[in-house]
Motif scaffolding. Structure first.
Motif, mmCIF file in Angstrom:
data_model
loop_
_atom_site.group_PDB
_atom_site.id
_atom_site.type_symbol
_atom_site.label_atom_id
_atom_site.label_comp_id
_atom_site.label_asym_id
_atom_site.label_seq_id
_atom_site.Cartn_x
_atom_site.Cartn_y
_atom_site.Cartn_z
ATOM 1 N N GLY A 71 4.223 9.836 -12.632
ATOM 2 C CA GLY A 71 5.151 8.806 -13.090
ATOM 3 C C GLY A 71 5.967 8.239 -11.943
ATOM 4 O O GLY A 71 6.121 7.016 -11.803
ATOM 5 N N SER A 72 6.496 9.124 -11.105
ATOM 6 C CA SER A 72 7.253 8.680 -9.929
ATOM 7 C C SER A 72 6.358 7.906 -8.968
ATOM 8 O O SER A 72 6.795 6.937 -8.332
ATOM 9 N N THR A 73 5.099 8.321 -8.865
ATOM 10 C CA THR A 73 4.154 7.630 -7.986
ATOM 11 C C THR A 73 3.889 6.214 -8.488
ATOM 12 O O THR A 73 3.761 5.277 -7.685
ATOM 13 N N VAL A 74 3.821 6.041 -9.794
ATOM 14 C CA VAL A 74 3.652 4.696 -10.373
ATOM 15 C C VAL A 74 4.824 3.803 -9.975
ATOM 16 O O VAL A 74 4.644 2.652 -9.562
ATOM 17 N N ALA A 75 6.048 4.332 -10.080
ATOM 18 C CA ALA A 75 7.232 3.549 -9.715
ATOM 19 C C ALA A 75 7.237 3.214 -8.223
ATOM 20 O O ALA A 75 7.497 2.064 -7.828
ATOM 21 N N PHE A 76 6.946 4.206 -7.394
ATOM 22 C CA PHE A 76 6.936 4.022 -5.937
ATOM 23 C C PHE A 76 5.898 2.987 -5.514
ATOM 24 O O PHE A 76 6.193 2.059 -4.747
ATOM 25 N N THR A 77 4.681 3.116 -6.015
ATOM 26 C CA THR A 77 3.621 2.182 -5.627
ATOM 27 C C THR A 77 3.849 0.806 -6.245
ATOM 28 O O THR A 77 3.447 -0.212 -5.668
ATOM 29 N N GLY A 78 4.493 0.777 -7.400
ATOM 30 C CA GLY A 78 4.844 -0.506 -8.006
ATOM 31 C C GLY A 78 5.835 -1.274 -7.143
ATOM 32 O O GLY A 78 5.750 -2.506 -7.013
ATOM 33 N N ILE A 79 6.784 -0.544 -6.539
ATOM 34 C CA ILE A 79 7.739 -1.165 -5.615
ATOM 35 C C ILE A 79 7.021 -1.703 -4.382
ATOM 36 O O ILE A 79 7.267 -2.832 -3.935
ATOM 37 N N LEU A 80 6.116 -0.890 -3.821
ATOM 38 C CA LEU A 80 5.345 -1.338 -2.659
ATOM 39 C C LEU A 80 4.569 -2.612 -2.980
ATOM 40 O O LEU A 80 4.559 -3.574 -2.193
ATOM 41 N N ALA A 81 3.915 -2.615 -4.140
ATOM 42 C CA ALA A 81 3.115 -3.779 -4.536
ATOM 43 C C ALA A 81 3.991 -5.014 -4.740
ATOM 44 O O ALA A 81 3.613 -6.123 -4.354
ATOM 45 N N ALA A 82 5.172 -4.821 -5.340
ATOM 46 C CA ALA A 82 6.082 -5.949 -5.577
ATOM 47 C C ALA A 82 6.576 -6.553 -4.260
ATOM 48 O O ALA A 82 6.708 -7.772 -4.128
ATOM 49 N N MET A 83 6.850 -5.681 -3.278
ATOM 50 C CA MET A 83 7.326 -6.163 -1.980
ATOM 51 C C MET A 83 6.264 -6.982 -1.246
ATOM 52 O O MET A 83 6.584 -7.926 -0.510
ATOM 53 N N LEU A 84 5.005 -6.608 -1.429
ATOM 54 C CA LEU A 84 3.913 -7.279 -0.724
ATOM 55 C C LEU A 84 3.221 -8.346 -1.569
ATOM 56 O O LEU A 84 2.313 -9.015 -1.078
ATOM 57 N N GLY A 85 3.640 -8.455 -2.834
ATOM 58 C CA GLY A 85 2.962 -9.366 -3.756
ATOM 59 C C GLY A 85 3.756 -10.615 -4.087
ATOM 60 O O GLY A 85 3.659 -11.146 -5.192
ATOM 61 N N GLN A 86 4.542 -11.094 -3.114
ATOM 62 C CA GLN A 86 5.380 -12.268 -3.352
ATOM 63 C C GLN A 86 4.784 -13.547 -2.781
ATOM 64 O O GLN A 86 5.469 -14.550 -2.626
ATOM 65 N N GLY A 87 3.490 -13.480 -2.460
ATOM 66 C CA GLY A 87 2.783 -14.679 -2.019
ATOM 67 C C GLY A 87 2.508 -14.748 -0.536
ATOM 68 O O GLY A 87 1.765 -15.630 -0.073
ATOM 69 N N GLN A 88 3.104 -13.811 0.218
ATOM 70 C CA GLN A 88 2.900 -13.864 1.665
ATOM 71 C C GLN A 88 1.563 -13.279 2.098
ATOM 72 O O GLN A 88 1.101 -13.524 3.222
ATOM 73 N N TYR A 89 0.935 -12.505 1.225
ATOM 74 C CA TYR A 89 -0.356 -11.883 1.526
ATOM 75 C C TYR A 89 -1.329 -12.138 0.372
ATOM 76 O O TYR A 89 -0.906 -12.386 -0.762
#
Length: 315
Positions: A71-89
């Protein structure tokens, strides 16, 4: 006598499927809106992320382990994905990074348990807390907003009316089912859970097998984190609380033995759908979410009790 035993075995194996069908019929009678296409699509979406997580948990439990950190891993990786998923990549970047982040957590768990000989509960409880803290740290304790429309479309889109989330789940089901039932690796996973010492004596590298099952659980938790962020359109460091319990519930209800060595992928699918249908049905009937937690807890205890009683009869 043989026919009687065979009949009992069939009833035992497909009991959860019968319960699932009966539950669907009862809920349809009580609330006809339950069977509406829009609600069925919603159920598929709800079941998909938990289902992917449950399949990772299935590998760990079959091999004789346990993972409280997904569960914590889902939250952590979700944060990583959100940071990199804002259109810059390109969208593949947050997907790969999220899965690699989950893989790293899984490997840490596996090494601590298989090499460090730490009890799975203690090791994964520690990483559950640490990884949740890491999610809060890199996000400054705040939701990460502003993900791109392309990223949002991953969970919002569908193929021939089937939600994309469900497509991801089906792909994971097919791959995991093939690996467990048709490969040498799958047989070794069952062997480790059935009798670790015997597996080691027979020449199986039990250390690597156990590490790999936690790695798979982490990898799929990373995928779940990526998909969850797409679905809710925000990276939330406090997200996915108790998701590990939903994954464990889906496994044990689906016939995966908590003592290891036993479990079938189709059972996990039904277990996941059953848990989702129960939650959805209670929501439709206006039952408090607090009662849902009580029901889930009771289901886990009952499923494990049935598993223990079944093993004691065989012995």
């Amino acid at each position: 006598m043989k026919d009687s035993r065979r009949a009992k075995a069939l009833v035992s194996e497909y009991f959860i499927f019968v319960i699932f069908i009966a539950l669907v019929v009862v809920l349809t009678c009580l609330k006809p809106s339950f069977i509406q296409p829009s609600n069925l699509v919603n159920i598929l979406k709800q079941a998909s992320i938990n289902g992917i997580l449950a399949f990772g948990m299935m590998f760990v439990i079959i091999a004789g382990g346990f993972d409280m950190s997904v569960g914590s891993t889902v939250a952590f990786t979700g944060i990583l994905a959100a940071m990199l998923g804002q259109g810059q990549y390109p969208i593949i970047v947050p997907l790969v990074v999220a899965m690699l982040g989950g893989l790293a957590v899984g490997i840490v768990n596996g090494v601590g348990i298989a090499v460090g000989n730490l009890p799975p509960f203690i090791m994964t409880l520690g990483t559950m807390t640490a990884v949740r803290g890491l999610a809060l740290l890199i996000s400054n304790g705040k939701p990460v907003i502003g993900i791109s429309e392309t990223y949002k479309a991953v969970a919002a889109s569908s193929i021939f009316g089937v939600p994309m989330l469900a497509v991801f789940l089906v792909v994971i089901i097919v791959i995991c089912s093939f690996v467990l039932s048709k490969t040498v690796y799958g047989r070794r996973v069952y062997a480790c859970g059935g009798n670790l010492l015997a597996a080691k004596v027979s020449g199986i590298n039990t250390t690597m097998i156990r590490i790999s099952t936690f790695a798979i659980a982490g990898l799929l938790a990373g995928l779940s984190g990526f998909l969850m962020t797409s679905r809710v359109t925000i990276g939330q460091p406090t997200a996915a609380e108790s998701y590990e319990m939903d994954a464990i519930t889906a496994c044990v209800v689906g016939g995966v033995s908590m003592s290891g060595g036993v479990g079938k992928p189709w059972g996990v699918v039904i277990g996941c759908l059953l848990i989702t249908v129960i939650a959805n049905g209670l929501d439709i009937m206006g039952v408090s979410s607090h009662w849902q937690k009580i029901v889930k807890g009771a289901i886990i205890v009952l499923a494990v009790l049935i598993d223990v009683k079944g093993k004691s009869k065989k012995n």
